[in-house]
Design a protein around this motif. Sequence first.
Motif, PDB file in Angstrom:
ATOM      1  N   PHE A 341       0.961  -1.329  -0.045  1.00 38.25           N
ATOM      2  CA  PHE A 341      -0.035  -0.141   0.429  1.00 38.25           C
ATOM      3  C   PHE A 341       1.115   1.657   0.225  1.00 38.25           C
ATOM      4  CE2 PHE A 341      -3.473  -2.904   2.097  1.00 38.25           C
ATOM      5  CZ  PHE A 341      -4.153  -2.582   1.109  1.00 38.25           C
ATOM      6  N   PRO A 342       0.590   2.345  -1.595  1.00 35.87           N
ATOM      7  CA  PRO A 342       1.085   3.255  -0.748  1.00 35.87           C
ATOM      8  C   PRO A 342       1.286   4.582   0.566  1.00 35.87           C
ATOM      9  CG  PRO A 342      -0.048   3.788  -2.487  1.00 35.87           C
ATOM     10  CD  PRO A 342      -0.375   1.965  -1.994  1.00 35.87           C
ATOM     11  N   SER A 343       0.503   4.007   1.621  1.00 33.53           N
ATOM     12  CA  SER A 343       0.346   4.228   2.502  1.00 33.53           C
ATOM     13  C   SER A 343       1.645   3.840   3.802  1.00 33.53           C
ATOM     14  CB  SER A 343      -0.741   3.988   3.974  1.00 33.53           C
ATOM     15  OG  SER A 343      -1.065   3.020   3.652  1.00 33.53           O
ATOM     16  N   GLN A 344       2.479   2.202   3.546  1.00 34.48           N
ATOM     17  CA  GLN A 344       3.351   2.040   4.160  1.00 34.48           C
ATOM     18  C   GLN A 344       4.503   2.382   3.945  1.00 34.48           C
ATOM     19  OE1 GLN A 344       2.178  -1.834   2.825  1.00 34.48           O
ATOM     20  NE2 GLN A 344       2.278  -2.819   4.455  1.00 34.48           N
ATOM     21  N   ILE A 345       4.385   3.236   2.107  1.00 37.30           N
ATOM     22  CA  ILE A 345       5.657   3.317   2.080  1.00 37.30           C
ATOM     23  C   ILE A 345       5.828   4.808   2.709  1.00 37.30           C
ATOM     24  CG2 ILE A 345       6.398   4.966   0.338  1.00 37.30           C
ATOM     25  CD1 ILE A 345       5.243   2.305  -1.221  1.00 37.30           C
ATOM     26  N   GLU A 346       4.825   6.113   2.465  1.00 33.30           N
ATOM     27  CA  GLU A 346       4.963   7.274   3.439  1.00 33.30           C
ATOM     28  C   GLU A 346       5.136   7.339   4.605  1.00 33.30           C
ATOM     29  OE1 GLU A 346       1.805   9.555   1.888  1.00 33.30           O
ATOM     30  OE2 GLU A 346       0.994   9.882   5.027  1.00 33.30           O
ATOM     31  N   THR A 347       4.635   5.989   6.040  1.00 32.71           N
ATOM     32  CA  THR A 347       4.994   6.091   7.057  1.00 32.71           C
ATOM     33  C   THR A 347       6.291   6.528   6.880  1.00 32.71           C
ATOM     34  OG1 THR A 347       2.803   4.903   7.428  1.00 32.71           O
ATOM     35  CG2 THR A 347       4.691   4.709   8.874  1.00 32.71           C
ATOM     36  N   VAL A 348       6.669   4.761   5.805  1.00 33.46           N
ATOM     37  CA  VAL A 348       8.528   4.891   6.370  1.00 33.46           C
ATOM     38  C   VAL A 348       9.495   6.028   5.748  1.00 33.46           C
ATOM     39  CG1 VAL A 348      10.670   3.756   5.556  1.00 33.46           C
ATOM     40  CG2 VAL A 348       8.428   2.013   5.462  1.00 33.46           C
ATOM     41  N   LEU A 349       8.812   6.762   4.676  1.00 34.02           N
ATOM     42  CA  LEU A 349       9.209   8.193   4.909  1.00 34.02           C
ATOM     43  C   LEU A 349       9.557   8.522   5.651  1.00 34.02           C
ATOM     44  CD1 LEU A 349       8.273   8.752   1.120  1.00 34.02           C
ATOM     45  CD2 LEU A 349      10.677   7.797   1.741  1.00 34.02           C
ATOM     46  N   TYR A 358       7.167  12.546  -2.544  1.00 35.62           N
ATOM     47  CA  TYR A 358       7.255  11.219  -2.903  1.00 35.62           C
ATOM     48  C   TYR A 358       6.787  10.999  -4.336  1.00 35.62           C
ATOM     49  CZ  TYR A 358       3.371   9.194  -0.448  1.00 35.62           C
ATOM     50  OH  TYR A 358       2.254   8.596   0.070  1.00 35.62           O
ATOM     51  N   GLN A 359       7.245   9.428  -5.106  1.00 31.74           N
ATOM     52  CA  GLN A 359       6.129   8.831  -6.568  1.00 31.74           C
ATOM     53  C   GLN A 359       7.438   7.604  -6.306  1.00 31.74           C
ATOM     54  OE1 GLN A 359       6.404  11.602  -9.756  1.00 31.74           O
ATOM     55  NE2 GLN A 359       4.408  11.857  -9.670  1.00 31.74           N
ATOM     56  N   ILE A 360       6.292   6.831  -6.806  1.00 29.40           N
ATOM     57  CA  ILE A 360       6.714   5.192  -6.969  1.00 29.40           C
ATOM     58  C   ILE A 360       5.969   5.190  -7.958  1.00 29.40           C
ATOM     59  CG2 ILE A 360       4.839   2.898  -5.840  1.00 29.40           C
ATOM     60  CD1 ILE A 360       4.125   4.407  -3.877  1.00 29.40           C
ATOM     61  N   VAL A 375      11.818   9.767  -3.963  1.00 25.68           N
ATOM     62  CA  VAL A 375      12.324  10.581  -2.637  1.00 25.68           C
ATOM     63  C   VAL A 375      13.218  12.287  -2.703  1.00 25.68           C
ATOM     64  CG1 VAL A 375      11.882  11.046  -0.098  1.00 25.68           C
ATOM     65  CG2 VAL A 375      11.453   8.333  -1.514  1.00 25.68           C
ATOM     66  N   GLU A 376      12.303  12.965  -2.135  1.00 26.93           N
ATOM     67  CA  GLU A 376      12.964  14.300  -2.844  1.00 26.93           C
ATOM     68  C   GLU A 376      13.563  14.914  -0.739  1.00 26.93           C
ATOM     69  OE1 GLU A 376      10.881  17.357  -4.987  1.00 26.93           O
ATOM     70  OE2 GLU A 376      11.196  18.362  -2.981  1.00 26.93           O
ATOM     71  N   LEU A 396      17.427   3.394   3.298  1.00 27.03           N
ATOM     72  CA  LEU A 396      16.136   3.869   3.032  1.00 27.03           C
ATOM     73  C   LEU A 396      15.558   2.573   2.661  1.00 27.03           C
ATOM     74  CD1 LEU A 396      14.049   5.788   3.264  1.00 27.03           C
ATOM     75  CD2 LEU A 396      14.448   6.726   1.217  1.00 27.03           C
ATOM     76  N   VAL A 397      16.126   1.745   1.936  1.00 26.10           N
ATOM     77  CA  VAL A 397      15.501   0.308   1.404  1.00 26.10           C
ATOM     78  C   VAL A 397      16.078  -0.734   1.895  1.00 26.10           C
ATOM     79  CG1 VAL A 397      16.616  -1.792  -0.322  1.00 26.10           C
ATOM     80  CG2 VAL A 397      17.240   0.180  -1.309  1.00 26.10           C
ATOM     81  N   GLY A 398      16.974  -0.915   3.686  1.00 31.81           N
ATOM     82  CA  GLY A 398      16.606  -1.588   4.291  1.00 31.81           C
ATOM     83  C   GLY A 398      15.197  -1.332   5.254  1.00 31.81           C
ATOM     84  N   ALA A 399      14.571  -0.113   5.438  1.00 36.84           N
ATOM     85  CA  ALA A 399      13.677   0.684   5.969  1.00 36.84           C
ATOM     86  C   ALA A 399      12.438   0.478   5.330  1.00 36.84           C
ATOM     87  CB  ALA A 399      13.733   1.797   6.843  1.00 36.84           C
ATOM     88  N   MET A 400      12.307   0.336   3.573  1.00 38.22           N
ATOM     89  CA  MET A 400      11.331  -0.284   3.515  1.00 38.22           C
ATOM     90  C   MET A 400      11.044  -2.057   3.626  1.00 38.22           C
ATOM     91  SD  MET A 400       9.639   2.326   1.635  1.00 38.22           S
ATOM     92  CE  MET A 400      10.072   4.286   1.578  1.00 38.22           C
TER      93      MET A 400
END
Length: 436
Positions: A341-349, A358-360, A375-376, A396-400
């Motif tokens: 879900f995009p929301s999971q990515i937003e939370t991590v960022l 950001y854009q996926i 990610v800006e 960031l890749v690790g956190a994702m």
Amino acid sequence: MEKRYFQKEIETMPVDELKKLQSEKLVKQVKHVYENVEYYRNLMDEKGVKPEDIRGIEDISKLPFLTKADLRDAYPYGLMGKPLKDCVRIQSTSGTTGRRVVAFYTQNDIDLWEECCARAIVAAGGSDEDVVQVSYGYGLFTGGPGLNGGSHKVGSLTIPTSSGNTERQMQFITDLSATILCCTPSYAAYIGESFKEKGYKPEDIPLKAGIFGAEPWTEEMRHSIEESLGIKAYDIYGLTELSGPGVSFECEEQTGMHINEDHFLAEIINPDTGEPLPEGEIGELVFTSLDKEAFPLLRYRTRDLCRLTREKCSCGRTHIKMSKPLGRSDDMMIIRGVNVFPSQIETVLLNEGYTPNYQIIVDRENNTDTFDINVELAPEQFSDTVKDITDREKALVGAMRSMLGIGPKVHLLPPKSIVRSEGKAVRVIDKRKLHD
Ligand code: DLL
């Protein structure tokens, strides 16, 4: 004393009375629809259900569902419950995902819709002393007209800026001392960022609250907006098919959005089987409009995924609460077999201290999904050392990977490289659909 409710008697009605009211309205509404909407009458006949089989809300699951596909089939006039001469307005969706939805309103439909928005404004602390800036788009989109009408009903001074022209938005907020801002969360973040660039501190901005919705946003995004504008940020939910914003809204407790249950009967179903799910489970939200005259949808499948809970709320409202939608079931991406879900990515960022810009991008190469996140960087994070950037990207890749179970490619970009949103943000570009 501050007024806490727009319509106290309804908003704090004991649950058993509320259910009785819903049952009475449902019986009438089913009759209205059966008699006036041929399309739905055919669905009921196919299922072998007659209006007299519906004696109260406990019979709701006997009725057939309506889906977006039905709206498409019946476009434009096939689901109307009133003759054109009784209708005074349409609103419409942008139609980016298939054929546009056109919804019709009688004057009574508009009055009830605006009352729902008025309840949301009062729940966010609004009153006739407030200056409400409506920076949702006006026109066919429901955001501007809905909150504009709600603000009038509350008696607030309404500034109908519509979306866009961010310089002018800031000028009106500061010159006219706007106290409540209504817009999408992504636009609120942009306005906050623009104030910061101009050297404003949160305490220099007169706003005290914001009413943000029309797109999914995370708790992390809420905190970021609250900090940048120095406000309390309230969520509001709705969809064109049911009227627009104000189907549900947050109170000061901010543990979910109270559904305006006197007008909308909510259910949660298993999106795969259509079976109703018990309270508290996550599933697809289905709504029956109990009062709509011109566009009276019964058991409309929203495709939004959330859970419902009826716990006692400290605000005194008795209406059931829905959690923030996780996103639409059709927003969920399946990337290399994993649900994302995009929301999971937003939370991590945001947890990792990045901007909400950001854009996926998902694509397919040699039969394998590719998964990239742009990610800006904030100006203060921007560094010229290639090594710094590479280290940050790796982290960031690790956190994702630990949130999602798969690792995207992360690209950290210079400030201002991702286009800002003035309405609903486009977060996902799924190019796989182009190849299908
Ligand atoms: O977005 C109505 C609206 C305007 C709501 C202003 C709130 C504020 P549509 O364009 O028809 O209507 O889009 C409806 O947007 O099914 C959800 O998927 C999504 N959505 C709306 N509000 C929220 C929210 C308006 N607070 C679709 N959180 C809905 C998450 C939301 N998603």
